[in-house]
Design an enzyme around this catalytic site. Structure first.
Site, PDB file in Angstrom:
ATOM      1  N   HIS A 185      77.154 -33.984 176.451  1.00 27.22           N
ATOM      2  CA  HIS A 185      76.498 -33.335 177.585  1.00 27.22           C
ATOM      3  C   HIS A 185      77.369 -32.249 178.175  1.00 27.22           C
ATOM      4  O   HIS A 185      76.883 -31.231 178.652  1.00 27.22           O
ATOM      5  CB  HIS A 185      76.192 -34.389 178.659  1.00 27.22           C
ATOM      6  CG  HIS A 185      74.740 -34.490 178.899  1.00 27.22           C
ATOM      7  ND1 HIS A 185      74.052 -35.659 178.823  1.00 27.22           N
ATOM      8  CD2 HIS A 185      73.831 -33.539 179.185  1.00 27.22           C
ATOM      9  CE1 HIS A 185      72.783 -35.435 179.060  1.00 27.22           C
ATOM     10  NE2 HIS A 185      72.624 -34.158 179.274  1.00 27.22           N
ATOM     11  N   CYS A 209      61.354 -22.642 163.430  1.00 31.20           N
ATOM     12  CA  CYS A 209      61.580 -23.286 164.728  1.00 31.20           C
ATOM     13  C   CYS A 209      62.798 -24.192 164.709  1.00 31.20           C
ATOM     14  O   CYS A 209      63.028 -24.937 165.646  1.00 31.20           O
ATOM     15  CB  CYS A 209      60.330 -24.040 165.166  1.00 31.20           C
ATOM     16  SG  CYS A 209      59.793 -25.259 163.967  1.00 31.20           S
ATOM     17  N   GLU A 218      59.803 -28.191 155.984  1.00 28.72           N
ATOM     18  CA  GLU A 218      61.122 -28.755 156.258  1.00 28.72           C
ATOM     19  C   GLU A 218      61.558 -29.764 155.201  1.00 28.72           C
ATOM     20  O   GLU A 218      62.626 -30.332 155.284  1.00 28.72           O
ATOM     21  CB  GLU A 218      61.168 -29.371 157.655  1.00 28.72           C
ATOM     22  CG  GLU A 218      60.056 -30.349 157.948  1.00 28.72           C
ATOM     23  CD  GLU A 218      60.068 -30.871 159.390  1.00 28.72           C
ATOM     24  OE1 GLU A 218      61.072 -30.695 160.091  1.00 28.72           O
ATOM     25  OE2 GLU A 218      59.066 -31.475 159.796  1.00 28.72           O
TER      26      GLU A 218
HETATM   27  C1  PEP Z   1      63.502 -28.900 162.198  1.00 30.56           C
HETATM   28  O1  PEP Z   1      63.613 -29.879 161.458  1.00 30.56           O
HETATM   29  O2  PEP Z   1      64.073 -27.808 161.999  1.00 30.56           O
HETATM   30  C2  PEP Z   1      62.664 -28.984 163.413  1.00 30.56           C
HETATM   31  C3  PEP Z   1      62.434 -27.916 164.161  1.00 30.56           C
HETATM   32  O3  PEP Z   1      62.189 -30.199 163.770  1.00 30.56           O
HETATM   33  P1  PEP Z   1      63.075 -31.334 164.491  1.00 30.56           P
HETATM   34  O4  PEP Z   1      64.372 -30.701 164.886  1.00 30.56           O
HETATM   35  O5  PEP Z   1      62.247 -31.791 165.661  1.00 30.56           O
HETATM   36  O6  PEP Z   1      63.204 -32.347 163.402  1.00 30.56           O
HETATM   37 MG    MG Z   2      62.227 -31.564 161.652  1.00 29.47          MG
END
Ligand code: PEP
Ligand code: MG
Length: 470
Positions: free
Chosen positions: A83, A397, A326
Site C-alpha cells: 500500500h 486493458c 488473454e
Molecule cells: C489482464 O489480464 O490483463 C486483465 C486486464 O484482466 P485482470 O487483470 O483483471 O486479470
Molecule cells: Mg485477466
C-alpha cells in the site's frame, strides 16, 4: 484479534494479500496508541525539504507525510505491491521500496541523497554534477506532468494526425468520476468481480442493475466496455461450491463458469443491457480460449437480449460484443475468433503470465514476467493484424497499456484503444501527442526482432531518449 489477522495475511501465498499484513499491523498500532494515550510517532512534523529513509513505512505514515516538505522516500523492506508503494504512486512522490538492508547503514542524518523512482535507484554520495543533473530532470518531469495534466481533457492525436482512444479501467462503482476527471474518454474495462466477493448467494439481476446504473449515467454517451465476471482462479466464490483445484489459474474460472452456469451470465448481461439504456455499452468475456467458447458466449448474449425484448424491457441498442484476448490460444487463433467478435481487448497481464508461464504475482519469477518480451509482443502483433483484417478494432486493458515504455511500440503495432488506471491517463495522452505513427511502426518492427525483454526495453529507452521523450 489483530495479531491473528496479521499472521493469517502474512502466511498467504499471494503477495498482494501477504503485503496487506502491514496494513493490519498499522491499524492495530494506531488503536493501541489511542487506547493507551500514547503519542503516535508521526512524520507530519517534517519542516524542511527532506527524504525519509526507513526500514519500512506503514501506510498511515505515508498518508501523513508532510507533503509541503517531503520530496520522497526509500525503504529497506516492502514491495511494489504494498500500500505504501501504491500511495506513493498516487501522491506522485519519488520512492524506492525494498532497497535492501544495506541502505540503512549507508545513509546518515542530513546527508544529501537522490531517490530516482523512475529507475528504482538510491544515490547515496551523489556528486555535485549528478545532483545538478537530477535537479534538471526533476524540474523537466514536473513541467511535463503539469502540462500533461492541463491538457488531459484534450484528445490524444499523434503528430501525423491519428486519433487514439484513451480510456480507463475501473473496478468499483464511483471510480468513473476519477476516470472522467483524469481525462478518460470512456471506460475500457469495467471489472465486475466486486459484486461476487464475500457472498453466500449469487447477485440478483436487480443488484447487478443497481450497481451499474450510476456508471452509465456518469459516462453518458461515452463508451463503457463491461467485462462479464472473472471469478474463480485466485478469486474463489463461496456460493459456487468450487472444488479445490491444484492449478486454479488453469482451472474453472471466468467465462468457463459462465458457460457452465448460463443463468449466472445471462442475469449479468440482462442487467447490463438494462442499465445501459441510452448509453454506449460494449460487452466482453474474460479468458476466452477457443472460438467455440466465443460462439457459445455470444449465443447467451443473444438469449439475454431476446428475453428482455420479449418482456418489452427498455435496453441499450447497438451493443458490440467482443472478447478479452488473454489466453495464448485465443491470440494464436485470433483470425478464427474475429468473425464472431466485434472487437478485442488484450489482457496483457494474463497474456504475459500464460505466455511465459510466470505467475503474475510471484516475486520469485518477477523477472520473467515482462510484457515487453518479444514472445508477448509477437502475439499482440498477430492479434492486431488478424483483427484489422476482419475490420475489428483492438484495445488493451492490461497494465502494459498505461506503461509509457510500451506505448510507442503498441501504437506502432496498430493498437486502437489504450485502457489504463486513471492516474496514468494524462502522461499517456501527452506522450501519444508527441509520437509519429510511421516512426513507431519502425520501432515496433525492431522490437519484435529483439532477443529478449531487456533488449526491447533498452531499444525503446534509447529511442525515447534520442527524441527527448523520456
Ligand atoms: C489482464 O489480464 O490483463 C486483465 C486486464 O484482466 P485482470 O487483470 O483483471 O486479470
Ligand atoms: Mg485477466
Amino acid at each position: 484479534v489483530y495479531s491473528r489477522e496479521v499472521e493469517s495475511f502474512a502466511a498467504k501465498d499471494d503477495p498482494v494479500f501477504r503485503e496487506r499484513a502491514i496494513d493490519f499491523a498499522d491499524v492495530e498500532l494506531r488503536l493501541l496508541q489511542l487506547l493507551l494515550g500514547l503519542q503516535a510517532e508521526s512524520l507530519d512534523g517534517v519542516d524542511r525539504p527532506a527524504i525519509i529513509v526507513a526500514r519500512d513505512l506503514k501506510p498511515s505514515d505515508t498518508a501523513h507525510l508532510n507533503r509541503a516538505f517531503v520530496r520522497g522516500f526509500c525503504t529497506a523492506e516492502g514491495g511494489p505491491l504494498s500500500h505504501t508503494a501504491i500511495l506513493a504512486r498516487n501522491l506522485g512522490l519519488a520512492a524506492v521500496v525494498g532497497a535492501g538492508e544495506d541502505l540503512l547503514a549507508q545513509v546518515a542524518d542530513d546527508e544529501p541523497l537522490v531517490v530516482d523512482g523512475t529507475r528504482g535507484v538510491v544515490v547515496v554520495d551523489a556528486t555535485e554534477a549528478e545532483c545538478l543533473e537530477y535537479e534538471r530532470r526533476a524540474a523537466a518531469l514536473a513541467a511535463v506532468r503539469a502540462s500533461a495534466e492541463a491538457a488531459s481533457h484534450e484528445p490524444a492525436i499523434t503528430l501525423d494526425g491519428r486519433r487514439v482512444e484513451v480510456v480507463a479501467n475501473i473496478g468499483l462503482p464511483g471510480e468513473e468520476a476519477e476516470a472522467l476527471q483524469a481525462g478518460a474518454e470512456g471506460i475500457g474495462l469495467l471489472r465486475t468481480e466486486f459484486l461476487f466477493v464475500d457472498r453466500k448467494t449469487a447477485p440478483t439481476e436487480t443488484e447487478h442493475f443497481n450497481a451499474y446504473g450510476a456508471i452509465f449515467e456518469a459516462m453518458g454517451a461515452r463508451p463503457v466496455v463491461a467485462r462479464t465476471f472473472d471469478i474463480g482462479g485466485d478469486k474463489p466464490v463461496g456460493f459456487l461450491n468450487m472444488p479445490r483445484e491444484a492449478n486454479p489459474f488453469l482451472g474453472w474460472r471466468a467465462v468457463r463458469i459462465g458457460l457452465a452456469q448460463p443463468e449466472l451470465l445471462k442475469t449479468q448481461m440482462r442487467a447490463l443491457l438494462r442499465a445501459a439504456h441510452g448509453g454506449d455499452l460494449k460487452i466482453m468475456f474474460p479468458m476466452i480460449a477457443t472460438a467455440e467458447e466465443m460462439q457459445a458466449a455470444r449465443a447467451l448474449y443473444q438469449e439475454a437480449r431476446a428475453e428482455l425484448l420479449a418482456s418489452g424491457t427498455p435496453m441499450a441498442e447497438r451493443v458490440e460484443v467482443g472478447t478479452m484476448i488473454e489466453v495464448p490460444s485465443a491470440a494464436i487463433i485470433a483470425d478464427q475468433i474475429a468473425p464472431c467478435a466485434d472487437f478485442f481487448s488484450i489482457g496483457s497481464n494474463d497474456l504475459t503470465q500464460y505466455t511465459l508461464a510466470a505467475d503474475r504475482g510471484n516475486p520469485a519469477v518477477a523477472s520473467l514476467f515482462d510484457s515487453l518480451h518479444p514472445a508477448v509482443l509477437r502475439l499482440v502483433d498477430q492479434v492486431i493484424r488478424a483483427a484489422h483484417a476482419h475490420g475489428r478494432w483492438v484495445g488493451m486493458c492490461g497494465e502494459m497499456a498505461g506503461d509509457l515504455t510500451a506505448i510507442p511500440v503498441l501504437l506502432g503495432l496498430g493498437l486502437d484503444e489504450f485502457s489504463m488506471g486513471a492516474a496514468s491517463i494524462p502522461l499517456a495522452k501527452a506522450l501519444i501527442r508527441r509520437l509519429d505513427v510511421a516512426e513507431t511502426q519502425a520501432l515496433a518492427q525492431q522490437a519484435l526482432a529483439q532477443p529478449g525483454a531487456p533488449a526491447v526495453r533498452e531499444l525503446i529507452v534509447r529511442w525515447l531518449t534520442e527524441r527527448q521523450l523520456l
